[in-house]
Scaffold this motif. Structure first.
Motif, short mmCIF file in Angstrom:
data_model
loop_
_atom_site.label_atom_id
_atom_site.label_comp_id
_atom_site.label_asym_id
_atom_site.label_seq_id
_atom_site.Cartn_x
_atom_site.Cartn_y
_atom_site.Cartn_z
N LYS B 178 1.06 -1.40 0.30
CA LYS B 178 0.54 -0.24 -0.12
C LYS B 178 0.57 1.05 -0.44
N CYS B 431 -16.51 7.38 3.22
CA CYS B 431 -17.20 7.01 1.66
C CYS B 431 -18.11 7.17 1.18
N ASN B 434 -19.42 8.15 -2.06
CA ASN B 434 -18.54 7.84 -3.56
C ASN B 434 -17.25 6.76 -2.98
N LEU B 435 -18.29 5.33 -3.68
CA LEU B 435 -16.87 4.30 -3.16
C LEU B 435 -15.65 4.13 -3.89
N GLN B 436 -15.67 5.27 -4.76
CA GLN B 436 -14.67 5.04 -5.57
C GLN B 436 -12.86 5.21 -5.13
N ASP B 437 -12.82 6.38 -3.86
CA ASP B 437 -12.20 6.52 -3.74
C ASP B 437 -11.42 5.84 -2.72
N CYS B 438 -12.37 5.09 -1.74
CA CYS B 438 -12.26 3.87 -0.76
C CYS B 438 -11.47 2.75 -1.27
N ARG B 439 -11.25 2.87 -2.57
CA ARG B 439 -11.40 1.16 -2.47
C ARG B 439 -10.19 1.10 -1.90
N SER B 440 -8.84 1.56 -2.52
CA SER B 440 -7.25 0.88 -2.20
C SER B 440 -7.40 1.49 -0.69
N LEU B 442 -9.09 1.84 1.84
CA LEU B 442 -10.57 1.21 2.75
C LEU B 442 -10.63 2.77 3.68
N ASN B 444 -10.79 7.06 3.07
CA ASN B 444 -10.90 7.90 1.98
C ASN B 444 -9.05 9.17 1.39
#
Lengths: 182, 697
Positions: B178, B431, B434-440, B442, B444
């Motif tokens: 990460k 998030c 806007n769940l995209q931001d938290c994908r990597s 977990l 924002n």
């Protein structure tokens, strides 16, 4: 500060006769009339300060009940106090005196006609002193009726000492209001 | 134990009555009647009751309503009677006496060094019990925060400083993988303008962000040198949990004390009129002005009670149609106030989301954007209660109900607005939309490289803003108001008048401040210390404004019930902070780039991880404690204890009622006996008369 034989005698023999440090009270008593009160109390002189001096103390002079307080605690019932009476008074009015003792003396203070009962006229006088005579006659009458309704247990139309003490037990503020800081 | 005390009081009432009767005769009649009747049982021997034998006769004597001379004489007689005891008993007695004296002296010394004792007495004397209870509550919070700071400093701050200084000999766990989540650079680059430091101090950014003040500075150090082993993350977590438990215990202990008084004085309807008449006058009142004010106060109270009675009579005599109309009006107005509160919440939500999105502005505009949530909350706390008060005038409740409704609304508004702020913060961190931001990572990580520090900063800003607003109000509103009212007399100033010290709203301010501190303690460990300083300065500010600008309130607050009310609201705030704490500990992933929990899945997972490193026997023991075989009997036995205590309380209540009935009965018996005696006397009188008239014939 001097070495006062009366206070030493008093405090040695009776360290717990009052709820209070004694010498401070003695000096307050003496300050009211230094020419009348001797420093040496070993002979137990009979000195009585007139009510006017007692009533002019800053702790008492604005209290609407000051005359009744002085009358209740003085030996002759007129408000002229010896040192013993003075000590008694501030001892009962201190924060350490127990509730029953305070309730007993409060009852005596509010009993204007000294008949051991708080009747309607006593209540009316108390109320007028409390509100500076600003309540109307109608309102005074209503409040007195309500008070007797609430506190009179034996239904004789007036409050005895037991009724009063019973009511005081349920009023937790009493201990903090019936208290003079000196 | 308390039952016997009640009984003793009951008999003491009887005793003192008898003593009182005779002493009354003593004082009001002539001195010659002094020799009448035994005022005191001279033959009574000071009986020993365990170690308290010495104090019993002395206590009895002090509490009797007798003139001083008589008490002194009795004490001399008592002292002359020396009881014959063995060496061992006399040694025991003297030891008990010295122990009692030592205890009394210590208590006296402790109470004399209590913080602000004289100031509180002064306030109580001049403004009454209600205002004094606010200041006592404030003192309690100062002490609570100060002690909590010691807890945190001892277990988190000082070890952290020590490990920082001696940065050898510890092992930091590397967070691998990460890469982009671990980017965190709070230190400002390049030249920093001088006023930036001031702005940073106010908003917790810049030099303050990467310091001991906030969560992000602490490392996940696990010191392991030979016999000394210190796990900093575990210490951090457990300190926070214990901090909450400590505050809970303090609040409950204090509430217990206040409740005990309230329950002991009976749960029935206490006569309000007799209370006002007989216990309303404060004998400690000094000064002509204070006395006049107190008398006006009592006058107003009595009028208020009479007015309330008149209203009640009127309400009872409404027709059905009028009642229906009144209730529907009240329902409508309640909906209106709820809508107002809902609008306030929406504004707070929007302001927080907006402020979180504006990170890049610097300077004064940036500061305003940072403080936008605090500004909106404070504005809401001013505007909404004011409008609700105006609405309440149409609701036609009785005065006491109106006050209670207003308080409930304020409490709801303040606490839930804080909750809305937290909710909006967390929804941006995790998030929500806007769940995209938290994908990597977990959470924002773009907006919040170190989200815990961010939350800590928000709480820090709230605390600071609250304090600044109070001081600003003091300087810009209260002092000028008094100045204008005193020196200009026009219709406006007479209508506005001098300020009144409103206890409930001030207390709610304190509770709000404390709730913010509790919420932020996990993320900003120095917040209790900051709060201690804030409340300490607040005490003096409020005292100054009380004595200079306020007039004594005409409507006073009953002090004992209000202490319980303050503590209940404080407990409610504590509950809210606890929910926030549990959610942060258990649900959200800690930041990868900062803080003591950086490599863990949740903050709480440090506990199971450490648990499995313990020895096998300890693990088994702790598993057993958590298993059903242990916890169910524990639960059952605590239920039994609860039932026992409840039964005891009800027995006391019943014995209080029985004693009351007994008192009534005694009064009636006395009347009956007096009547009998009168009748007998009359009969004897008649018989004597008939005798006399019959004889000479």
């Amino acid at each position: 500060m001097f070495y006062n034989p009366y206070i030493v005698f008093f405090s040695c023999n009776h360290p717990s006769s009052t709820f209070f440090p004694l010498s401070r009270l003695f000096y307050r008593y003496r300050d009211l009339a230094p020419q009348l009160v001797p420093l040496d109390y070993t002979g137990q002189p009979d000195v009585r300060l007139p009510y006017e001096l007692i009533g002019s103390m800053p702790e008492l002079k604005d209290n609407p009940f000051r005359q009744r307080i002085a009358e209740v605690f003085s030996e002759d019932g007129e408000g002229n106090m010896t040192l013993d009476d003075f000590l008694d008074m501030f001892s009962v009015l201190s924060e350490m005196a127990p509730r029953d003792l305070k309730a007993y003396y409060a009852f005596k203070i509010y009993d204007f006609n000294n008949d051991d009962f708080l009747c309607k006229s006593d209540l009316e006088k108390t109320l007028n002193k409390l509100t500076r005579n600003e309540l109307t006659e109608e309102e005074v009458r209503m409040v007195c009726d309500k008070v007797i309704d609430e506190a009179d247990l034996d239904n004789d139309g007036r409050l005895s000492l037991e009724d009063f003490q019973h009511m005081i037990v349920r009023a937790p503020d009493f201990l903090s209001t019936f208290h003079i800081r000196i | 134990m308390e039952l016997s005390e009640l009984q003793r009081q009951g008999s003491a009432i009887g005793d003192s009555y008898h003593g009182a009767q005779q002493s009354v005769r003593l004082r009001s009649k002539s001195v010659a009647s002094n020799q009448n009747g035994p005022l005191f049982d001279w033959c009574s021997f000071p009986t020993e009751r365990g170690e308290d034998g010495e104090s019993e006769p002395v206590q009895d004597l002090r509490e009797r309503p007798m003139p001083m001379r008589l008490k002194r004489a009795i004490r001399e007689v008592q002292q002359m009677r020396v009881p014959v005891v063995t060496n061992w008993q006399s040694w025991k007695r003297s030891k008990a006496k010295s122990l009692r004296r030592f205890r009394a002296d210590t208590e006296g010394a402790l109470s004399s060094i209590a913080l602000w004792r004289k100031a509180l007495l002064n306030i109580g004397g001049q403004f009454g019990g209600g205002v004094q209870s606010y200041f006592i509550f404030l003192r309690f919070l100062v002490v609570l925060n100060f002690l909590s700071f010691f807890l945190i400093a001892g277990f988190v701050l000082i070890p952290s400083i020590v490990f920082q200084i001696t940065s050898t000999n510890n092992t930091t766990v590397d967070s691998s993988g990460k890469e982009d989540c671990t980017v965190y650079d709070p230190n400002p680059q390049g030249l920093v303008l001088f006023y930036q430091y001031f702005l940073d101090l106010l908003s917790g950014t810049g030099f303050m962000e990467y310091s001991y003040v906030f969560y992000g500075y602490y490392n996940n150090t696990v010191a392991d040198s030979g016999s000394f082993h210190y796990n900093l993350p575990l210490a951090y977590l457990l300190t926070c949990v214990f901090y909450f438990a400590f505050c809970l215990i303090c609040i409950i202990a204090r509430m217990g004390r206040a409740l005990r008084i309230a329950i002991a004085t009976g749960s029935g309807t206490v006569g309000s009129y007799s209370k006002i008449v007989f216990t309303g006058w404060d004998y400690g009142c000094q000064g002509d002005r204070t006395t006049k004010l107190k008398q006006k106060n009592l006058h107003y109270q009595l009028q208020l009670d009479l007015e309330e009675q008149r209203l009640q009579k009127k309400a009872a005599s409404l027709t059905l149609g009028q009642t229906v109309g009144l209730y529907s009006l009240r329902m409508f107005l309640m909906l209106l106030s709820i809508t107002l509160i809902g609008v306030a919440f929406y504004c707070i939500f929007k302001a927080t989301v907006f402020s979180q999105g504006k990170n890049e502005n610097t300077g004064l505009l940036g500061l305003i954007y940072e403080y936008l949530p605090s500004i909106v909350i404070t504005a809401g706390n001013f505007v909404v209660p004011f409008m609700c008060d105006q609405i309440a005038q149409f609701e036609k409740y009785s005065p006491s109900t109106t006050i209670i409704m207003a308080l409930l609304r304020s409490v709801f508004l303040r606490m839930v607005s804080l909750g809305v702020l937290l909710f909006s913060l967390w929804s941006s961190i995790t998030c929500f939309d806007n769940l995209q931001d938290c994908r990597s990572c977990l959470y924002n990580h773009n907006q919040y490289p170190c989200w815990e520090t961010r939350v800590g900063q928000e709480m820090y800003k709230l605390t600071l803003f609250d304090f600044l607003i109070t001081v600003a109000m003091l300087i810009l509103v209260e002092f000028p108001r008094r100045f204008f009212v005193d020196h200009w007399s026009c219709a406006l100033t007479r209508w506005v008048g001098r300020q009144e010290f409103l206890v409930p709203s001030n207390v709610l301010g304190l509770v709000y401040g404390q709730t913010v501190v509790w919420t932020g303690a996990l993320f900003c460990p120095l917040l209790p210390l900051i709060n201690t300083l804030k409340f300490f300065i607040l005490f003096y500010c409020k005292k100054v404004t009380l004595f200079s600008n306020c007039r004594p309130a005409v409507k006073t607050f009953r002090s004992t019930t209000s202490t319980i009310f303050f503590l209940v609201v404080l407990l409610f705030g504590w509950g809210l902070a606890l929910v926030a704490l549990i959610y942060s500990l258990a649900q959200i992933h800690p930041s990868w780039s900062c803080g003591p929990f950086r490599s863990l899945e949740t903050m709480w997972s440090i506990v199971p991880n450490t648990f499995y490193t313990l020895s096998l026997t300890t693990q088994e023991f702790l598993f057993y404690m958590g298993s059903q075989a242990f916890s169910i009997p524990l639960f059952i036995s605590s239920c039994v204890v609860l039932c026992y205590v409840a039964a005891l309380a009800s027995v006391y209540g019943r014995s209080v009622d029985l004693l009351k009935a007994e008192l009534k009965m005694e009064g009636r018996d006395k009347h009956f006996l007096v009547k009998l005696i009168d009748e007998q006397r009359r009969k004897m009188g008649d018989r004597v008369d008939t005798f006399d008239t019959g004889a000479p014939n």
